[in-house]
Design an enzyme around this catalytic site. Structure first.
Site, PDB file in Angstrom:
ATOM      1  N   LYS A  10       0.869  -1.183   0.000  1.00 32.20           N
ATOM      2  CA  LYS A  10       0.000   0.000   0.000  1.00 32.20           C
ATOM      3  C   LYS A  10       0.895   1.218   0.000  1.00 32.20           C
ATOM      4  O   LYS A  10       2.025   1.170   0.479  1.00 32.20           O
ATOM      5  CB  LYS A  10      -0.880   0.003   1.261  1.00 32.20           C
ATOM      6  CG  LYS A  10      -2.121   0.838   1.123  1.00 32.20           C
ATOM      7  CD  LYS A  10      -3.199   0.088   0.369  1.00 32.20           C
ATOM      8  CE  LYS A  10      -4.470   0.879   0.255  1.00 32.20           C
ATOM      9  NZ  LYS A  10      -5.575   0.050  -0.260  1.00 32.20           N
TER      10      LYS A  10
HETATM   11  P1  NAD Z   1     -12.606   7.852  -2.920  1.00 31.82           P
HETATM   12  O1  NAD Z   1     -11.580   8.854  -2.621  1.00 31.82           O
HETATM   13  O2  NAD Z   1     -13.064   7.680  -4.316  1.00 31.82           O
HETATM   14  O3  NAD Z   1     -13.917   8.160  -2.024  1.00 31.82           O
HETATM   15  C1  NAD Z   1     -13.815   8.272  -0.636  1.00 31.82           C
HETATM   16  C2  NAD Z   1     -15.181   8.644  -0.084  1.00 31.82           C
HETATM   17  O4  NAD Z   1     -15.091   8.654   1.340  1.00 31.82           O
HETATM   18  C3  NAD Z   1     -15.669  10.025  -0.512  1.00 31.82           C
HETATM   19  O5  NAD Z   1     -17.062   9.994  -0.753  1.00 31.82           O
HETATM   20  C4  NAD Z   1     -15.373  10.887   0.720  1.00 31.82           C
HETATM   21  O6  NAD Z   1     -16.250  11.989   0.846  1.00 31.82           O
HETATM   22  C5  NAD Z   1     -15.612   9.884   1.829  1.00 31.82           C
HETATM   23  N1  NAD Z   1     -14.928  10.278   3.067  1.00 31.82           N
HETATM   24  C6  NAD Z   1     -13.643  10.663   3.199  1.00 31.82           C
HETATM   25  N2  NAD Z   1     -13.395  10.988   4.479  1.00 31.82           N
HETATM   26  C7  NAD Z   1     -14.557  10.799   5.144  1.00 31.82           C
HETATM   27  C8  NAD Z   1     -14.944  10.971   6.499  1.00 31.82           C
HETATM   28  N3  NAD Z   1     -14.085  11.406   7.427  1.00 31.82           N
HETATM   29  N4  NAD Z   1     -16.223  10.671   6.835  1.00 31.82           N
HETATM   30  C9  NAD Z   1     -17.114  10.244   5.910  1.00 31.82           C
HETATM   31  N5  NAD Z   1     -16.795  10.071   4.622  1.00 31.82           N
HETATM   32  C10 NAD Z   1     -15.533  10.332   4.248  1.00 31.82           C
HETATM   33  O7  NAD Z   1     -12.074   6.468  -2.315  1.00 31.82           O
HETATM   34  P2  NAD Z   1     -12.496   4.980  -2.727  1.00 31.82           P
HETATM   35  O8  NAD Z   1     -11.550   4.510  -3.740  1.00 31.82           O
HETATM   36  O9  NAD Z   1     -13.951   4.935  -2.948  1.00 31.82           O
HETATM   37  O10 NAD Z   1     -12.142   4.188  -1.372  1.00 31.82           O
HETATM   38  C11 NAD Z   1     -13.055   4.064  -0.294  1.00 31.82           C
HETATM   39  C12 NAD Z   1     -12.629   2.906   0.599  1.00 31.82           C
HETATM   40  O11 NAD Z   1     -12.596   1.697  -0.165  1.00 31.82           O
HETATM   41  C13 NAD Z   1     -11.241   3.021   1.221  1.00 31.82           C
HETATM   42  O12 NAD Z   1     -11.228   2.393   2.478  1.00 31.82           O
HETATM   43  C14 NAD Z   1     -10.376   2.227   0.256  1.00 31.82           C
HETATM   44  O13 NAD Z   1      -9.183   1.766   0.853  1.00 31.82           O
HETATM   45  C15 NAD Z   1     -11.320   1.090  -0.075  1.00 31.82           C
HETATM   46  N6  NAD Z   1     -11.022   0.376  -1.315  1.00 31.82           N
HETATM   47  C16 NAD Z   1     -10.995   1.027  -2.508  1.00 31.82           C
HETATM   48  C17 NAD Z   1     -10.745   0.298  -3.661  1.00 31.82           C
HETATM   49  C18 NAD Z   1     -10.766   0.922  -5.031  1.00 31.82           C
HETATM   50  O14 NAD Z   1     -10.704   0.183  -6.017  1.00 31.82           O
HETATM   51  N7  NAD Z   1     -10.898   2.222  -5.170  1.00 31.82           N
HETATM   52  C19 NAD Z   1     -10.484  -1.087  -3.585  1.00 31.82           C
HETATM   53  C20 NAD Z   1     -10.540  -1.708  -2.345  1.00 31.82           C
HETATM   54  C21 NAD Z   1     -10.816  -0.963  -1.219  1.00 31.82           C
END
Ligand code: NAD
Length: 429
Positions: free
Chosen positions: A114
């Protein structure tokens, strides 16, 4: 200014402690050898880089970036890259460790890593973000590579950031001679630059597949159920759309700007148009604003934390009314929060399974790049479903056999695979 006491721990250190506790419990459960345990408790490499970037107004600012490579016994390191001011070493170590379990559980030939850059992309122009990403990639040098360590998007980063990383890597000396064949140094790219169809929606789509499988197992109809989703970024938005296609109505959504609710349903397309312009869910016309604590206590069937870690804590767990938690985010449930949920009979579909869709389709993208091939979208979706349902079946079998929680069973499947490989390969020299 208050000074930090030696007893204080940062959120990152706490998160790594959570990851270690989960690992220790699962290792104990399956009787993992002490040798393998001590190897897996520490990441293999922890890389911290500092680099200068010139901002639009001419100011020079130093930035700090991280790449933690936890384990590569099953294949090249693989894991996302996060842009957030809160990024710190402990957090990245925890997330890297979870990636090792996730890739092993999913059956893809990768290890776990990561990364992150400590900055808030919302406070920078596209030009500044591009320079930050390029300088970071340059600073990492040969620490990433198509057969060594392959980043992908995560919180705050996106397909465009991956394209800048790829371009910087391909244009730098570290990529060696075989330049055009190394587009697979990153995944989650745009389609035009070598990305896979279905990668943008893969994590949210995958979570929906996992949920559908669970409902099938418990003989419950998914159609007509309701969901509350925290996070409306890549994972949350695509999860809302995929759930909608399966007949699930999203009635509440929360993000960093607030929480909203509409008992008749929130249209993901309309909300996406709003968040693209407004930067968050707050102010969405077709819903009422609610308190974030009321969001977690929403009267829904399914709660989908798809934002950041440590959201369903011991304080919130007693108020959760959903009967199923679908962990789209990494580490959204604290260990004590989980104990309360299990006691109350709430089913948890753990992150290592529920959000594995992203890394599985990343593997498909990496394979397509390697073979100069192009898969159709239905091929990607069908294969994704098959990988996830196989992993889910393996977990359910292990859960029955060991009479343990679903998360422990998921870890057991993952650790058994890694442990076997360590036993066969041994330690050299
Ligand atoms: P992103 O940046 O596209 O979206 C993040 C979202 O979380 C946004 O809507 C933001 O407003 C919200 N957010 C941020 N801080 C916040 C807070 N303090 N309280 C409430 N909401 C909050 O990110 P993503 O890619 O959608 O990732 C989201 C989660 O999924 C993370 O934990 C990431 O590690 C996990 N994840 C993502 C992927 C991927 O393919 N993108 C794969 C596996 C896991």
């Amino acid at each position: 200014m208050p000074t930090r006491r030696s007893t204080d721990t940062t959120h990152g250190e706490q998160l790594f402690e959570t990851a270690l506790q989960q690992f220790d419990a699962a290792a104990e459960l399956i009787g993992l050898s002490d040798r393998t345990r001590s190897i897996l408790r520490s990441p293999k490499n922890e890389i911290i880089v500092s680099f200068p970037v010139e901002l639009d107004d001419g100011e020079l600012r130093m930035f700090r970036g991280y790449r933690v490579q936890h384990n590569d016994v099953l294949g090249p390191f693989k894991g996302g890259l996060r842009f957030s001011p809160e990024v710190e070493l402990g957090e990245v170590k925890a997330l890297a460790m979870w990636m090792t379990w996730k890739t092993s559980l999913s059956g893809v030939p990768f290890g776990g890593a990561k990364g992150g850059i400590a900055f808030n992309p919302r406070e920078h122009s596209q030009g500044e973000i591009e320079r930050i990403v390029r300088r970071f990639t340059h600073a990492l040098g040969s620490n990433i590579g198509p057969e060594h360590d392959i980043p992908a998007p995560d919180v705050g980063s996106n397909a465009q950031a991956m394209v800048w990383m790829m371009d910087t890597y391909l244009n730098s000396a570290s990529s060696g001679g075989d330049r055009q064949n190394t587009r697979r140094v990153v995944t989650g790219k745009t389609i035009e630059t070598g990305g896979s169809l279905g990668r943008d929606k893969a994590t949210g789509q995958g979570a929906a597949f996992v949920l559908a499988h669970h409902f099938e197992q418990i003989n419950r109809d998914l159609r007509g159920t309701t969901a509350a989703i925290q996070g409306f970024g890549n994972v949350g938005e695509h999860c809302a759309r995929a759930l909608g296609r399966m007949g699930v109505t999203t009635t509440a959504v929360a993000d960093h700007t607030g929480a909203i609710m509409n008992g008749h349903g929130i249209d993901p397309e309309a909300l996406w148009r709003h968040t693209s312009e407004a930067g968050g869910v707050a102010g969405f016309a077709d819903a009422d604003e609610i308190d974030v604590e009321d969001f977690f206590a929403s009267d829904v069937d399914i709660l989908v934390p798809a934002a950041i870690e440590n959201q369903i804590t011991a304080d919130r767990a007693p108020n959760v009314r959903a009967s199923v938690i679908l962990e789209g985010a990494n580490g959204p449930t604290s260990n004590d929060g989980e104990a309360i949920l299990i006691e109350r009979g709430v089913e948890i579909l753990p992150d290592v399974l529920a959000n594995a869709g992203g890394v599985i389709v990343s593997y498909f993208e990496w394979l397509q790049n390697k073979m100069s091939a192009k898969w159709r979208l239905n091929q990607v979706d069908d294969e994704l479903r098959r990988y996830l349902w196989d992993a889910a079946d393996n977990i359910e079998n292990e859960k029955k056999r060991l009479a343990c929680s679903r998360r422990e069973a998921a870890y057991a499947v993952a650790l058994n695979r890694i442990g076997t490989v360590f036993d066969q390969r041994g330690i050299w020299p």
